[in-house]
Design a protein around this motif. Structure first.
Motif, mmCIF file in Angstrom:
data_model
loop_
_atom_site.group_PDB
_atom_site.id
_atom_site.type_symbol
_atom_site.label_atom_id
_atom_site.label_comp_id
_atom_site.label_asym_id
_atom_site.label_seq_id
_atom_site.Cartn_x
_atom_site.Cartn_y
_atom_site.Cartn_z
ATOM 1 N N ALA A 119 0.836 -1.205 0.000
ATOM 2 C CA ALA A 119 0.000 0.000 0.000
ATOM 3 C C ALA A 119 0.867 1.248 0.000
ATOM 4 C CB ALA A 119 -0.930 -0.017 1.209
ATOM 5 N N ALA A 120 1.925 1.247 0.800
ATOM 6 C CA ALA A 120 2.817 2.408 0.846
ATOM 7 C C ALA A 120 3.512 2.619 -0.495
ATOM 8 C CB ALA A 120 3.848 2.232 1.958
ATOM 9 N N ARG A 121 3.922 1.529 -1.122
ATOM 10 C CA ARG A 121 4.602 1.657 -2.420
ATOM 11 C C ARG A 121 3.635 2.174 -3.482
ATOM 12 N NH1 ARG A 121 7.812 -3.404 -4.247
ATOM 13 N NH2 ARG A 121 9.170 -1.903 -5.271
ATOM 14 N N LEU A 122 2.396 1.691 -3.466
ATOM 15 C CA LEU A 122 1.427 2.148 -4.456
ATOM 16 C C LEU A 122 1.124 3.635 -4.272
ATOM 17 C CD1 LEU A 122 -1.072 -0.856 -4.645
ATOM 18 C CD2 LEU A 122 0.823 -0.304 -6.180
ATOM 19 N N ARG A 123 1.010 4.084 -3.023
ATOM 20 C CA ARG A 123 0.803 5.517 -2.792
ATOM 21 C C ARG A 123 1.983 6.320 -3.331
ATOM 22 N NH1 ARG A 123 -1.117 3.645 2.237
ATOM 23 N NH2 ARG A 123 0.875 4.125 3.240
ATOM 24 N N SER A 124 3.179 5.767 -3.173
ATOM 25 C CA SER A 124 4.357 6.497 -3.652
ATOM 26 C C SER A 124 4.396 6.563 -5.177
ATOM 27 C CB SER A 124 5.641 5.862 -3.109
ATOM 28 O OG SER A 124 5.993 4.672 -3.796
ATOM 29 N N VAL A 125 3.855 5.532 -5.858
ATOM 30 C CA VAL A 125 3.765 5.578 -7.321
ATOM 31 C C VAL A 125 2.881 6.753 -7.748
ATOM 32 C CG1 VAL A 125 2.953 4.386 -9.383
ATOM 33 C CG2 VAL A 125 4.159 3.101 -7.617
ATOM 34 N N ALA A 126 1.724 6.883 -7.088
ATOM 35 C CA ALA A 126 0.809 7.974 -7.414
ATOM 36 C C ALA A 126 1.458 9.328 -7.121
ATOM 37 C CB ALA A 126 -0.486 7.817 -6.632
ATOM 38 N N ASP A 127 2.159 9.428 -5.989
ATOM 39 C CA ASP A 127 2.816 10.688 -5.632
ATOM 40 C C ASP A 127 3.913 11.037 -6.638
ATOM 41 O OD1 ASP A 127 1.193 10.918 -3.413
ATOM 42 O OD2 ASP A 127 2.672 10.069 -2.034
ATOM 43 N N ALA A 128 4.662 10.021 -7.078
ATOM 44 C CA ALA A 128 5.750 10.264 -8.032
ATOM 45 C C ALA A 128 5.208 10.688 -9.389
ATOM 46 C CB ALA A 128 6.613 9.010 -8.172
ATOM 47 N N ALA A 129 4.071 10.139 -9.802
ATOM 48 C CA ALA A 129 3.482 10.517 -11.092
ATOM 49 C C ALA A 129 3.042 11.978 -11.075
ATOM 50 C CB ALA A 129 2.301 9.607 -11.421
ATOM 51 N N GLY A 130 2.469 12.417 -9.968
ATOM 52 C CA GLY A 130 2.083 13.818 -9.844
ATOM 53 C C GLY A 130 0.626 14.058 -10.183
ATOM 54 N N PRO A 131 0.150 15.276 -9.974
ATOM 55 C CA PRO A 131 -1.276 15.593 -10.121
ATOM 56 C C PRO A 131 -1.798 15.508 -11.548
ATOM 57 C CG PRO A 131 0.005 17.596 -9.732
ATOM 58 C CD PRO A 131 0.935 16.441 -9.506
ATOM 59 N N ALA A 132 -0.924 15.492 -12.538
ATOM 60 C CA ALA A 132 -1.400 15.382 -13.923
ATOM 61 C C ALA A 132 -1.870 13.974 -14.264
ATOM 62 C CB ALA A 132 -0.298 15.802 -14.888
ATOM 63 N N TYR A 133 -1.705 13.048 -13.316
ATOM 64 C CA TYR A 133 -2.062 11.647 -13.563
ATOM 65 C C TYR A 133 -3.043 11.179 -12.493
ATOM 66 C CZ TYR A 133 1.751 12.100 -16.764
ATOM 67 O OH TYR A 133 2.543 12.544 -17.788
ATOM 68 N N ASP A 134 -4.148 10.600 -12.934
ATOM 69 C CA ASP A 134 -5.230 10.191 -12.057
ATOM 70 C C ASP A 134 -4.954 8.776 -11.557
ATOM 71 O OD1 ASP A 134 -7.624 9.867 -10.760
ATOM 72 O OD2 ASP A 134 -8.781 9.487 -12.582
ATOM 73 N N LEU A 173 11.776 2.504 -18.817
ATOM 74 C CA LEU A 173 11.269 3.866 -18.674
ATOM 75 C C LEU A 173 10.324 4.234 -19.811
ATOM 76 C CD1 LEU A 173 14.466 5.741 -17.456
ATOM 77 C CD2 LEU A 173 12.461 5.095 -16.106
ATOM 78 N N ASP A 174 10.655 3.808 -21.035
ATOM 79 C CA ASP A 174 9.743 4.031 -22.159
ATOM 80 C C ASP A 174 8.373 3.423 -21.868
ATOM 81 O OD1 ASP A 174 11.698 5.325 -23.581
ATOM 82 O OD2 ASP A 174 12.104 3.665 -24.961
ATOM 83 N N ALA A 175 8.373 2.184 -21.384
ATOM 84 C CA ALA A 175 7.117 1.476 -21.126
ATOM 85 C C ALA A 175 6.303 2.155 -20.028
ATOM 86 C CB ALA A 175 7.408 0.015 -20.746
ATOM 87 N N VAL A 176 6.966 2.561 -18.949
ATOM 88 C CA VAL A 176 6.267 3.177 -17.821
ATOM 89 C C VAL A 176 5.691 4.531 -18.219
ATOM 90 C CG1 VAL A 176 6.568 4.176 -15.522
ATOM 91 C CG2 VAL A 176 7.560 1.945 -16.049
ATOM 92 N N VAL A 177 6.507 5.380 -18.838
ATOM 93 C CA VAL A 177 6.054 6.720 -19.214
ATOM 94 C C VAL A 177 4.949 6.628 -20.260
ATOM 95 C CG1 VAL A 177 6.748 8.887 -20.322
ATOM 96 C CG2 VAL A 177 8.204 7.845 -18.569
ATOM 97 N N ASP A 178 5.104 5.732 -21.232
ATOM 98 C CA ASP A 178 4.082 5.559 -22.263
ATOM 99 C C ASP A 178 2.759 5.108 -21.637
ATOM 100 O OD1 ASP A 178 3.227 5.320 -25.118
ATOM 101 O OD2 ASP A 178 2.956 3.238 -24.511
ATOM 102 N N TYR A 179 2.833 4.172 -20.691
ATOM 103 C CA TYR A 179 1.606 3.687 -20.045
ATOM 104 C C TYR A 179 0.913 4.821 -19.282
ATOM 105 C CZ TYR A 179 -1.596 0.842 -17.322
ATOM 106 O OH TYR A 179 -2.735 0.321 -16.755
ATOM 107 N N LEU A 180 1.673 5.558 -18.500
ATOM 108 C CA LEU A 180 1.089 6.651 -17.717
ATOM 109 C C LEU A 180 0.465 7.710 -18.630
ATOM 110 C CD1 LEU A 180 3.846 7.045 -14.988
ATOM 111 C CD2 LEU A 180 1.462 6.378 -14.589
ATOM 112 N N ASN A 181 1.158 8.076 -19.699
ATOM 113 C CA ASN A 181 0.626 9.091 -20.599
ATOM 114 C C ASN A 181 -0.572 8.584 -21.398
ATOM 115 O OD1 ASN A 181 2.242 11.349 -20.075
ATOM 116 N ND2 ASN A 181 3.898 10.582 -21.347
ATOM 117 N N SER A 182 -0.603 7.297 -21.671
ATOM 118 C CA SER A 182 -1.672 6.738 -22.495
ATOM 119 C C SER A 182 -2.959 6.503 -21.720
ATOM 120 C CB SER A 182 -1.215 5.413 -23.115
ATOM 121 O OG SER A 182 -0.128 5.605 -23.990
ATOM 122 N N TYR A 183 -2.853 6.061 -20.473
ATOM 123 C CA TYR A 183 -4.032 5.597 -19.754
ATOM 124 C C TYR A 183 -4.362 6.357 -18.475
ATOM 125 C CZ TYR A 183 -2.974 1.588 -22.708
ATOM 126 O OH TYR A 183 -2.695 0.781 -23.773
#
Length: 238
Positions: A119-134, A173-183
């Protein structure tokens, strides 16, 4: 804590660490730990009544790192996060404890610890992505990002560590950034490269992918690329 107790605990945990590395979870017994550490078995029992207690203390030493929330761009934050996860997973001691915990997840306390850590790691993923990502209420996307980041590294660190190189880092990094930007982009949000979300091509409601721009190049580590948003990840047959 009394320095003698600290030395006793450190010796026992070092012994447990070595036993896991050499022989796996089946070797993690009070008798083996006591013999390897040069301690009495009663002493080991007094500090750790069960092997689960030993394992949980080892996990405290080798707890997986959170994602990194500092950095000017999404890619910079994901790159720093990758490096932190890599450092953790290529350490055989960290990897051994993680594997042992997964194998002991049927124990309630282990399951609770894993759930708390995840749970802590998942929250940190959301925090690292930033407010532009839901992401904060999107567990399925958080799990996908975590898997894209750590899955290849865990497999290669276990079976082929020499394959972990700059090309792999760029590919992940390509895969992660592409996924976040796409979905995962928040609708209407201004993306980190300054483009307003409202100018993006609309998501296709039937689930088929819409037109896309090029994905981030491996050579563009400092450049954000914003492909059109898709409504849901594609489903692969089989």
């Amino acid at each position: 804590m009394d320095p003698r107790l600290t030395r006793t605990r450190d010796a026992a945990l070092a012994a447990a660490d070595a036993l896991l590395d050499e022989f796996g979870m089946t070797a993690l017994t009070h008798q083996n730990v006591a013999a390897r550490a040069g301690l009495g078995r009663a002493t080991v029992y007094r500090h750790w009544p069960t092997t689960v207690d030993l394992l949980l203390d080892l996990h405290t030493r080798y707890r997986p790192p959170l994602f990194v929330t500092t950095g000017d761009t999404l890619r910079e934050r994901m790159a720093a996060s990758f490096d932190a996860q890599l450092e953790h997973l290529v350490d055989p001691r960290s990897r051994n404890v993680s594997v042992a915990l997964q194998g002991a997840a049927q124990h309630e306390r282990v399951w609770l610890r894993l759930s708390e850590t995840n749970a802590a790691r998942l929250r940190s993923v959301a925090d690292a992505a930033g407010p532009a990502y839901d992401l904060h209420e999107r567990r399925e996307h958080l799990l996908t990002v975590l898997a894209l980041m750590t899955g290849p590294v865990l497999q290669l660190a276990t079976f082929s560590p020499t394959a972990i190189d700059a090309d792999l880092r760029a590919t992940v990094l390509d895969a992660v950034v592409d996924y976040l930007n796409s979905y995962c982009r928040t609708r209407g949000a201004t993306t980190e490269n300054g483009a307003p979300g409202s100018t993006l091509a609309p998501a296709v409601r039937d689930g088929s992918p819409g037109p896309r721009t090029s994905t981030p190049s491996r050579r563009q580590d400092q450049q954000e690329v914003t492909p059109p948003m898709r409504s849901e990840p594609p489903h692969h047959a089989g």
